[in-house]
Design a protein around this motif. Structure first.
Motif, PDB file in Angstrom:
ATOM      1  N   ALA A  20       0.814  -1.212   0.000  1.00 15.27           N
ATOM      2  CA  ALA A  20       0.000   0.000   0.000  1.00 15.27           C
ATOM      3  C   ALA A  20       0.851   1.267   0.000  1.00 15.27           C
ATOM      4  CB  ALA A  20      -0.922   0.000   1.217  1.00 15.27           C
ATOM      5  N   THR A  21       2.143   1.131   0.274  1.00 16.38           N
ATOM      6  CA  THR A  21       3.020   2.289   0.299  1.00 16.38           C
ATOM      7  C   THR A  21       3.001   3.002  -1.053  1.00 16.38           C
ATOM      8  OG1 THR A  21       4.487   1.262   1.909  1.00 16.38           O
ATOM      9  CG2 THR A  21       5.394   3.063   0.617  1.00 16.38           C
ATOM     10  N   GLU A  22       2.786   4.299  -1.020  1.00 22.18           N
ATOM     11  CA  GLU A  22       2.769   5.065  -2.261  1.00 22.18           C
ATOM     12  C   GLU A  22       4.202   5.431  -2.633  1.00 22.18           C
ATOM     13  OE1 GLU A  22       0.141   8.355  -2.101  1.00 22.18           O
ATOM     14  OE2 GLU A  22      -1.614   7.143  -1.646  1.00 22.18           O
ATOM     15  N   LEU A  23       4.759   4.683  -3.558  1.00 24.22           N
ATOM     16  CA  LEU A  23       6.132   4.879  -4.006  1.00 24.22           C
ATOM     17  C   LEU A  23       6.117   5.672  -5.307  1.00 24.22           C
ATOM     18  CD1 LEU A  23       9.058   3.995  -3.287  1.00 24.22           C
ATOM     19  CD2 LEU A  23       8.707   2.029  -4.783  1.00 24.22           C
ATOM     20  N   THR A  24       6.996   6.661  -5.408  1.00 26.77           N
ATOM     21  CA  THR A  24       7.127   7.430  -6.647  1.00 26.77           C
ATOM     22  C   THR A  24       8.601   7.463  -7.051  1.00 26.77           C
ATOM     23  OG1 THR A  24       7.376   9.532  -5.454  1.00 26.77           O
ATOM     24  CG2 THR A  24       5.144   8.890  -6.092  1.00 26.77           C
ATOM     25  N   ALA A  25       8.847   7.752  -8.317  1.00 28.49           N
ATOM     26  CA  ALA A  25      10.215   7.844  -8.825  1.00 28.49           C
ATOM     27  C   ALA A  25      10.370   9.119  -9.638  1.00 28.49           C
ATOM     28  CB  ALA A  25      10.547   6.634  -9.687  1.00 28.49           C
ATOM     29  N   VAL A  26      11.514   9.766  -9.486  1.00 31.86           N
ATOM     30  CA  VAL A  26      11.823  10.968 -10.262  1.00 31.86           C
ATOM     31  C   VAL A  26      13.168  10.776 -10.940  1.00 31.86           C
ATOM     32  CG1 VAL A  26      10.454  12.573  -8.890  1.00 31.86           C
ATOM     33  CG2 VAL A  26      12.812  12.076  -8.198  1.00 31.86           C
ATOM     34  N   THR A  27      13.296  11.343 -12.124  1.00 33.21           N
ATOM     35  CA  THR A  27      14.534  11.230 -12.876  1.00 33.21           C
ATOM     36  C   THR A  27      14.667  12.452 -13.772  1.00 33.21           C
ATOM     37  OG1 THR A  27      15.872   9.756 -14.263  1.00 33.21           O
ATOM     38  CG2 THR A  27      13.525   9.898 -14.789  1.00 33.21           C
ATOM     39  N   GLU A  28      15.700  12.461 -14.588  1.00 38.91           N
ATOM     40  CA  GLU A  28      15.949  13.559 -15.512  1.00 38.91           C
ATOM     41  C   GLU A  28      16.147  13.001 -16.913  1.00 38.91           C
ATOM     42  OE1 GLU A  28      19.787  15.433 -15.370  1.00 38.91           O
ATOM     43  OE2 GLU A  28      20.751  13.627 -14.604  1.00 38.91           O
ATOM     44  N   ILE A  81      12.016   7.611  -5.024  1.00 39.10           N
ATOM     45  CA  ILE A  81      13.272   7.108  -5.586  1.00 39.10           C
ATOM     46  C   ILE A  81      13.766   8.108  -6.616  1.00 39.10           C
ATOM     47  CG2 ILE A  81      14.326   5.310  -7.018  1.00 39.10           C
ATOM     48  CD1 ILE A  81      12.294   3.352  -5.883  1.00 39.10           C
ATOM     49  N   ILE A  82      15.060   8.413  -6.591  1.00 40.04           N
ATOM     50  CA  ILE A  82      15.674   9.245  -7.620  1.00 40.04           C
ATOM     51  C   ILE A  82      16.737   8.427  -8.350  1.00 40.04           C
ATOM     52  CG2 ILE A  82      17.365  10.230  -5.994  1.00 40.04           C
ATOM     53  CD1 ILE A  82      17.214  12.827  -7.681  1.00 40.04           C
ATOM     54  N   TYR A  83      16.824   8.621  -9.645  1.00 43.74           N
ATOM     55  CA  TYR A  83      17.826   7.911 -10.455  1.00 43.74           C
ATOM     56  C   TYR A  83      18.075   8.698 -11.737  1.00 43.74           C
ATOM     57  CZ  TYR A  83      14.193   6.252 -13.689  1.00 43.74           C
ATOM     58  OH  TYR A  83      13.186   6.190 -14.635  1.00 43.74           O
ATOM     59  N   SER A  84      19.172   8.481 -12.430  1.00 44.08           N
ATOM     60  CA  SER A  84      20.372   7.764 -11.993  1.00 44.08           C
ATOM     61  C   SER A  84      21.221   8.760 -11.216  1.00 44.08           C
ATOM     62  CB  SER A  84      21.139   7.255 -13.193  1.00 44.08           C
ATOM     63  OG  SER A  84      20.314   6.461 -14.045  1.00 44.08           O
ATOM     64  N   ILE A  85      21.511   8.457  -9.962  1.00 39.29           N
ATOM     65  CA  ILE A  85      22.188   9.402  -9.087  1.00 39.29           C
ATOM     66  C   ILE A  85      23.555   8.880  -8.679  1.00 39.29           C
ATOM     67  CG2 ILE A  85      21.015   8.474  -7.025  1.00 39.29           C
ATOM     68  CD1 ILE A  85      21.090  11.363  -5.901  1.00 39.29           C
ATOM     69  N   VAL A  86      24.534   9.772  -8.684  1.00 38.93           N
ATOM     70  CA  VAL A  86      25.896   9.415  -8.304  1.00 38.93           C
ATOM     71  C   VAL A  86      26.002   9.353  -6.786  1.00 38.93           C
ATOM     72  CG1 VAL A  86      28.333  10.010  -8.510  1.00 38.93           C
ATOM     73  CG2 VAL A  86      26.754  10.584 -10.358  1.00 38.93           C
ATOM     74  N   ARG A  87      26.589   8.294  -6.299  1.00 41.15           N
ATOM     75  CA  ARG A  87      26.769   8.123  -4.856  1.00 41.15           C
ATOM     76  C   ARG A  87      28.092   8.759  -4.440  1.00 41.15           C
ATOM     77  NH1 ARG A  87      26.010   2.348  -1.697  1.00 41.15           N
ATOM     78  NH2 ARG A  87      26.230   3.135   0.457  1.00 41.15           N
ATOM     79  N   THR A  88      28.009   9.915  -3.798  1.00 46.21           N
ATOM     80  CA  THR A  88      29.193  10.642  -3.350  1.00 46.21           C
ATOM     81  C   THR A  88      29.204  10.717  -1.823  1.00 46.21           C
ATOM     82  OG1 THR A  88      28.074  12.791  -3.406  1.00 46.21           O
ATOM     83  CG2 THR A  88      29.159  12.057  -5.442  1.00 46.21           C
ATOM     84  N   ALA A  89      30.336  11.117  -1.279  1.00 46.47           N
ATOM     85  CA  ALA A  89      30.454  11.246   0.177  1.00 46.47           C
ATOM     86  C   ALA A  89      29.471  12.278   0.718  1.00 46.47           C
ATOM     87  CB  ALA A  89      31.887  11.631   0.547  1.00 46.47           C
TER      88      ALA A  89
END
Length: 246
Positions: A20-28, A81-89
């Motif tokens: 039931a969780t309302e999950l959304t995704a954003v991207t560019e 959720i966001i993608y494609s995202i660079v994992r930085t410090a």
């Protein structure tokens, strides 16, 4: 008997809560990883996300936004959720991470015909106007290295904007992924041979899916488990051969 009944009820409630969780995704727009074609969001990372969600028994509508807006949305809205995202410090504490989904090579590009633009070191690039995307990890790195957005950086919402400006000679250089720059050049009616990568800026990071830190705690584990299942199935390799030419 009673305890087993209660455990069964709890399991059903937990399962129903996750679904039931309302999950959304954003991207560019970052082809060929994520982009829109005839009104449909597609690309390597998009298809990979859809496979992960299907494996996890979840779904999420996907919105294409300018990167700065997508980034802000993912930081402020739980279950995003966001993608494609660079994992930085710097970004490490901001998201829960699922991946890695793809390697990443960032170059400074110029037009091959621009013999007046000569770059062999990062210091050389300071003499020129550089097109970069707002909130892009590579842009943030350049700013940390002393490049001033008011002087040497020309900030834009998308990579396509920068590629167009490069071909119009409105900027001297652009910061871009190698295959993204070539893809966008072709999309805008140019030959890839018109572009010249002059300096590798970074190949030390990878792309991930990032989940808002305030999201339902069950989602991170569920998505990571599904991602590992998709990777083990060979689907990632098939998608890479379809979209990404390493």
């Amino acid at each position: 008997m009673k305890s087993r009944y209660l455990l069964g009820i709890c399991a059903l409630l937990f399962s129903g809560f996750v679904h039931a969780t309302e999950l959304t995704a954003v991207t560019e727009m970052l082809p060929p990883l994520n982009y829109e074609e005839q009104g449909v969001v597609t690309g390597y990372s998009t298809e990979l996300l859809q496979a992960v969600l299907q494996t996890a028994g979840l779904s999420a509508p996907i919105s294409i936004l300018p990167w700065a807006r997508a980034y802000q949305t993912a930081q402020t809205q739980p279950n995003t959720i966001i993608y494609s995202i660079v994992r930085t410090a710097e970004r490490e504490p901001l998201f829960d991470w699922i991946g890695p989904i793809s390697k990443r090579q960032i170059f400074l590009f110029k037009l091959r015909a621009r013999k007046d633009v000569e770059v062999s070191t990062l210091s050389d690039a300071r003499k020129y106007r550089i097109g970069a995307v707002r909130e892009m990890a590579a842009t943030q790195q350049l700013i940390k290295q002393g490049f001033n957005p008011e002087e040497s950086l020309d900030l834009a919402p998308t990579d396509e904007s920068n590629v167009k400006k490069l071909f119009l000679n409105r900027v001297d250089l652009i910061v871009a992924l190698d295959w993204s720059a070539y893809f966008l050049a072709k999309q805008n009616g140019h030959s890839v041979t018109e572009l010249e990568p002059v300096l590798l800026l970074d190949n030390s990071h990878a792309y991930y899916f990032g989940l808002n830190k305030q999201s339902d705690a069950a989602l991170t584990g569920k998505l990571n488990q599904a991602f590992e299942q998709v990777r083990a199935s060979g689907q990632m390799d098939k998608l890479k051969s379809k979209y990404v030419r390493d």
